[in-house]
Design an enzyme around this catalytic site. Structure first.
Site, PDB file in Angstrom:
ATOM      1  N   SER A 251      33.171  -4.008 -31.197  1.00  0.00           N
ATOM      2  CA  SER A 251      33.160  -3.979 -29.745  1.00  0.00           C
ATOM      3  C   SER A 251      31.833  -4.440 -29.161  1.00  0.00           C
ATOM      4  O   SER A 251      30.798  -4.424 -29.820  1.00  0.00           O
ATOM      5  CB  SER A 251      33.466  -2.540 -29.317  1.00  0.00           C
ATOM      6  OG  SER A 251      32.938  -2.268 -28.062  1.00  0.00           O
ATOM      7  N   GLY A 252      31.887  -4.823 -27.893  1.00  0.00           N
ATOM      8  CA  GLY A 252      30.683  -5.202 -27.165  1.00  0.00           C
ATOM      9  C   GLY A 252      29.983  -4.009 -26.540  1.00  0.00           C
ATOM     10  O   GLY A 252      28.896  -4.154 -25.983  1.00  0.00           O
ATOM     11  N   ASP A 253      30.635  -2.851 -26.585  1.00  0.00           N
ATOM     12  CA  ASP A 253      29.979  -1.654 -26.041  1.00  0.00           C
ATOM     13  C   ASP A 253      30.210  -0.517 -27.033  1.00  0.00           C
ATOM     14  O   ASP A 253      30.542  -0.776 -28.191  1.00  0.00           O
ATOM     15  CB  ASP A 253      30.511  -1.370 -24.625  1.00  0.00           C
ATOM     16  CG  ASP A 253      29.485  -0.663 -23.753  1.00  0.00           C
ATOM     17  OD1 ASP A 253      28.850   0.293 -24.250  1.00  0.00           O
ATOM     18  OD2 ASP A 253      29.291  -1.046 -22.584  1.00  0.00           O
ATOM     19  N   ASP A 254      30.038   0.725 -26.604  1.00  0.00           N
ATOM     20  CA  ASP A 254      30.125   1.837 -27.547  1.00  0.00           C
ATOM     21  C   ASP A 254      31.492   1.875 -28.247  1.00  0.00           C
ATOM     22  O   ASP A 254      32.523   1.713 -27.602  1.00  0.00           O
ATOM     23  CB  ASP A 254      29.900   3.161 -26.816  1.00  0.00           C
ATOM     24  CG  ASP A 254      28.537   3.193 -26.135  1.00  0.00           C
ATOM     25  OD1 ASP A 254      27.565   2.679 -26.709  1.00  0.00           O
ATOM     26  OD2 ASP A 254      28.448   3.734 -25.005  1.00  0.00           O
ATOM     27  N   SER A 285      28.979  -2.575 -33.550  1.00  0.00           N
ATOM     28  CA  SER A 285      28.657  -2.734 -32.133  1.00  0.00           C
ATOM     29  C   SER A 285      27.169  -3.086 -31.995  1.00  0.00           C
ATOM     30  O   SER A 285      26.332  -2.217 -31.779  1.00  0.00           O
ATOM     31  CB  SER A 285      28.980  -1.444 -31.374  1.00  0.00           C
ATOM     32  OG  SER A 285      28.559  -1.560 -30.035  1.00  0.00           O
TER      33      SER A 285
END
Ligand SMILES: *[C@@H]1O[C@H](CO)[C@@H](O)[C@H](O)[C@H]1NC(C)=O
Ligand SMILES: *[C@@H]1O[C@H](CO)[C@@H](O)[C@H](O)[C@H]1NC(C)=O
Ligand SMILES: *[C@@H]1O[C@H](CO)[C@@H](O)[C@H](O)[C@H]1NC(C)=O
Ligand SMILES: *[C@@H]1O[C@H](CO)[C@@H](O)[C@H](O)[C@H]1NC(C)=O
Ligand SMILES: *[C@@H]1O[C@H](CO)[C@@H](O)[C@H](O)[C@H]1NC(C)=O
Ligand SMILES: *[C@@H]1O[C@H](CO)[C@@H](O)[C@H](O)[C@H]1NC(C)=O
Ligand SMILES: *[C@@H]1O[C@H](CO)[C@@H](O)[C@H](O)[C@H]1NC(C)=O
Ligand SMILES: *[C@@H]1O[C@H](CO)[C@@H](O)[C@H](O)[C@H]1NC(C)=O
Length: 447
Positions: A251-254, A285
């Site tokens: 993912s690009g975030d948490d 991530s």
């Protein structure tokens, strides 16, 4: 013997990770095959019976609505299931009902519409208030459920593709007036199970249970390009009794962010996230955390247990994000058996985390206390721990034991530990009792 040890040196080779996000879909199989799915629901329907067309182009928003409306007349009598057969099913927002299973065939792909008009604008969440940058409100999530009980979203690893690229571009260009759609959002509900699915490219967060309890999220493969904005994997928010296990998230975030509302709105609503289990998670991530607590934590976060977590190429393994104004608390956090490779910060606390709601109370401080991490092996770590808190935060300390880290680069290590780290003769606890959600079985389906 408990220990807190840093080894300098040793650079390990990481196996190359090849993620294949492409997929092909077979031709449509007759509905009879799909209709043979057994989910112990008395009533059953197939999307194609309600005008569904799985060509990837025709909108199925009306078909989903018609099918679910139809099933709602009988769901309270033994439950109902909607089967999504093989095909590509383009749709905007649709709403789930109680005593209901949404079942995706293994070759079914639900495609999120790329038209903003397919996502009606909703009021802000009560624990978040209006986001001043997105004053028009928030788009409905692709799949929503409100005030429900006994809802299952599953399939033989069928796919939901949010087709988020257009949303990411508009977000980055500052063209959006409302908050982007999420992929799956369940509000004010109990007994929720989401499992055995592949989720791709959500416009924003993927799975967001909020103000809900008795939740199982299992066996999800969640993939978004690692440079995409706010593509959090799983975000339990003001949720109780939640079990998150066997998930693989890039993912690009948490990968997982535990939340409980924002500034004065979250404080007022006052629903904490508590009794949350995370196990057998794999996370990649590079710009965010494996497990984040916050930054929206204004209702408090308590009793989180995370074990058997593997994290690769990730910014932080465990990260608390808060700021003066958030209020709330973070306490009784337990982790064990983490294996980490190429990690910027194993443990990170940010006490001055960016944005705020209009009219927040700057004196509302987060109480931090009792964070216990044990049995961790971390390789190629840049910074073991970075702890940035305000003096008023009332920091009650972190416990780390039996944790081994190999630091990189070999020289010039940034190591900013302000307070709270003990170093000798400690054995951090991990709860021995079982939470009620641990004994709840999955409502599996068979073909
Ligand atoms: C170690 O981490 C650095 C970044 O901090 C990265 O550039 C390098 O490729 C990593 N080494 C290995 C062997 O994974
Ligand atoms: C959920 O329940 C609340 C309170 O009972 C009600 O105000 C609200 O309209 C309901 N929302 C939906 C979507 O059912
Ligand atoms: C998940 O899907 C696979 C097929 O892809 C199936 O064999 C398995 O039984 C499913 N697991 C559960 C828990 O439903
Ligand atoms: C589901 O599909 C993904 C992507 O193809 C795959 O990586 C994963 O192993 C599958 N999961 C199961 C339970 O079959
Ligand atoms: C969470 O559920 C437990 C029962 O399992 C209950 O005692 C507790 O009050 C609930 N917490 C919240 C915040 O509702
Ligand atoms: C609003 O946008 C500004 C500028 O892009 C940013 O600095 C700020 O953090 C945003 N605020 C919120 C509440 O998202
Ligand atoms: C220390 O951690 C390692 C790796 O997780 C584990 O195998 C070992 O049992 C732990 N030792 C103790 C004393 O808990
Ligand atoms: C570490 O710092 C020294 C002295 O400031 C400098 O000469 C050296 O190039 C630095 N090494 C790295 C890897 O940044």
């Amino acid at each position: 013997m408990a220990q807190f040890r840093f080894l300098v040196g040793v650079v390990l080779l990481l196996a190359a990770l090849i993620l294949d996000e492409s997929r092909t879909c077979t031709a449509q199989v007759p509905n009879t095959a799909a209709a043979a799915v057994k989910c112990s629901r008395k009533h059953s329907a197939v999307l194609t019976e309600f005008g569904g067309v799985g060509d990837g182009v025709t909108s199925n928003t009306k078909a989903f609505k018609a099918a679910i409306d139809h099933l709602s007349t009988t769901a309270s009598d033994g439950g109902a299931q909607l089967i999504v057969p093989p095909g590509k099913w383009l749709t905007g927002t649709f709403n789930l009902i109680s005593h209901f299973t949404l079942f995706l065939h293994k070759d079914a792909v639900i495609l999120g519409s790329q038209q903003a008009s397919d996502y009606p604008i909703l009021e802000p969440l009560p624990s978040y208030g209006v986001d001043k940058n997105f004053s028009a409100g928030r788009y409905s999530s692709l799949i929503m459920g409100t005030n429900l009980t006994d809802v299952v979203i599953t399939g033989n690893n069928g796919t939901i593709d949010g087709q988020g690229a257009g949303w990411w571009t508009k977000y980055r260009a500052g063209e959006l007036k409302a908050v982007r759609p999420l992929m799956i959002e369940i509000l004010f509900s109990t007994d929720i199970q989401i499992f055995n699915l592949t989720l791709l490219n959500s416009p924003s967060w993927f799975v967001h249970p909020v103000y809900s309890s008795n939740i199982i999220i299992q066996g999800l493969t969640i993939l978004a390009p690692v440079d995409t904005p706010n593509t959090d994997g799983i975000d339990p928010d003001s949720c109780n009794n939640t079990r998150i296990e066997d998930n693989f998230i890039v993912s690009g975030d948490d990968c997982i962010a535990i939340k409980s509302g924002f500034d004065q709105y979250g404080i007022k609503m006052g629903i904490p996230s508590e009794h949350i289990i995370i196990r057998r998670l794999t996370c990649i991530s590079p710009d965010s955390a494996t497990i984040a607590l916050g930054s929206e934590l204004s209702g408090g976060i308590k009793d989180v247990r995370a074990e058997d977590v593997t994290s690769l190429h990730t910014q932080a393994a465990i990260r608390v994000k808060t700021a003066a104004g958030r209020g709330g608390f973070v306490q009784d956090i337990f982790t064990r058996r983490f294996v980490l490779k190429t990690i910027r910060y194993v443990f990170r606390v940010n006490g001055m985390y960016k944005s705020h709601a209009e009219g927040f109370d700057p004196n509302a401080m987060t109480k931090l206390g009792s964070i216990n991490c044990r049995d961790m092996v971390a390789e190629n770590v840049t910074t073991a721990a970075q702890i940035e808190t305000l003096p008023e935060n009332n920091f009650k300390g972190i416990c780390m034991s039996n944790t081994t880290m190999t630091l990189f680069p070999l020289l010039n290590i940034t190591y900013n530990v302000v307070s709270g780290l003990k170093s000798n003769n400690i054995d951090c606890p991990y709860p021995e009792d079982k939470l009620p959600i641990e004994d709840v079985p999955l409502k599996t389906c068979s073909l």
